[in-house]
Scaffold this active site. Structure first.
Site, short mmCIF file in Angstrom:
data_model
loop_
_atom_site.label_atom_id
_atom_site.label_comp_id
_atom_site.label_asym_id
_atom_site.label_seq_id
_atom_site.Cartn_x
_atom_site.Cartn_y
_atom_site.Cartn_z
N ASP A 104 0.90 -1.06 -0.19
CA ASP A 104 -0.08 0.15 0.20
C ASP A 104 0.80 1.46 0.12
O ASP A 104 1.95 1.13 0.34
CB ASP A 104 -0.85 -0.11 1.09
CG ASP A 104 -2.13 -1.01 1.29
OD1 ASP A 104 -2.12 -1.66 0.15
OD2 ASP A 104 -2.49 -1.41 2.29
N1 URA Z 1 -1.34 -5.95 4.08
C1 URA Z 1 -1.92 -4.59 3.97
O1 URA Z 1 -2.81 -4.23 4.42
N2 URA Z 1 -1.17 -3.63 3.15
C2 URA Z 1 -0.15 -4.18 2.51
O2 URA Z 1 0.73 -2.99 1.96
C3 URA Z 1 0.53 -5.34 2.76
C4 URA Z 1 -0.33 -6.35 3.17
#
Ligand code: URA
Length: 236
Positions: A104
């Site tokens: 993310d």
């Molecule tokens: N899980 C999440 O919520 N975000 C990420 O970036 C990776 C795994």
């Protein structure tokens, strides 16, 4: 057969223009003979290339380990926001690299970038269950009940069932290590939300055999070593 300048610049150490100069100065040997020109073709699986007497590791594919900082998109391009490709040198940006899986925008840590589509496919295939380990910081202490719920496999707010996952609370439980065997959208944030808590920080530490090099500062990157490429299943 590949062009010498393409192969040498794919190491990320020289631009194509620099390769031309090195060849002109007679500093590049192909199988013991000074290279005839930067455009000379050779089989990287067979020929040995020396630059200034040192073997230049020539790989058909490029593999980069990035310590992704928060605030940067895991994408190859975006008209408005900074992407992980923007963090790389111009030489590497020309290699057609893409991130293997996404973190993310506000997540950080290990991101593998490559132009080896086969490897990316294998690492992301849901059937292969490549383990990914994350460090998280949360807004309330996690404990034994949360660990057991993760081990059974939590169900997200929208009814999605997750595979069993590892949760190892650290210290007072406001930090933990999470091991996932799959990769759903915002998975950890949603798994933690299903336990009535929220993620404050999320950092990926490893993906299969590939472990984030802690010497890499945020936003910095390096090429994978030959051993790392072999272990992760790439082509040396
Ligand atoms: N899980 C999440 O919520 N975000 C990420 O970036 C990776 C795994």
């Amino acid at each position: 057969m590949e062009r010498l300048d393409k192969l040498l610049s794919s190491t990320g150490r020289w631009s194509r223009r620099e390769v031309k100069q090195l060849v002109r100065e007679g500093r590049v040997l192909v199988d013991g003979v000074p290279a005839a020109g930067a455009e000379q073709k050779l089989d990287p699986g067979i020929s040995r290339v020396l630059v200034d007497g040192t073997e230049a590791v020539i790989r058909k594919y490029t593999y980069v380990m990035l310590n992704k900082p928060a605030g940067v998109l895991s994408a190859t391009e975006d008209s408005r926001q900074e992407t992980v490709l923007d963090l790389l040198s111009p030489e590497l940006r020309r290699q057609g690299l893409f991130p293997v899986g996404r973190l993310d925008k506000d997540s950080e840590g290990l991101l593998l970038l490559t132009n080896d589509g086969d490897l990316a496919h294998r690492l992301l295939s849901p059937r292969r269950h490549v383990d990914k380990v994350y460090y998280i910081r949360v807004d309330r202490p996690l404990g034994e009940e949360d660990r057991e719920a993760f081990a059974r496999g939590v169900t997200l707010a929208d009814g999605t069932a997750c595979l069993p996952a590892g949760l190892e609370p650290l210290g007072d439980g406001s930090e933990a290590l999470v091991t996932l065997h799959e990769g759903k959208f915002h998975q950890i944030k949603r798994m933690i939300a299903s336990r009535g808590a929220a993620v404050c920080q999320l950092k990926r530490l490893s993906m299969g055999t590939l472990v984030l090099d802690e010497r890499l500062e945020r936003g910095k990157y390096r090429l994978l070593t030959g051993e790392e490429v072999l272990k992760i299943g790439g082509k040396p």
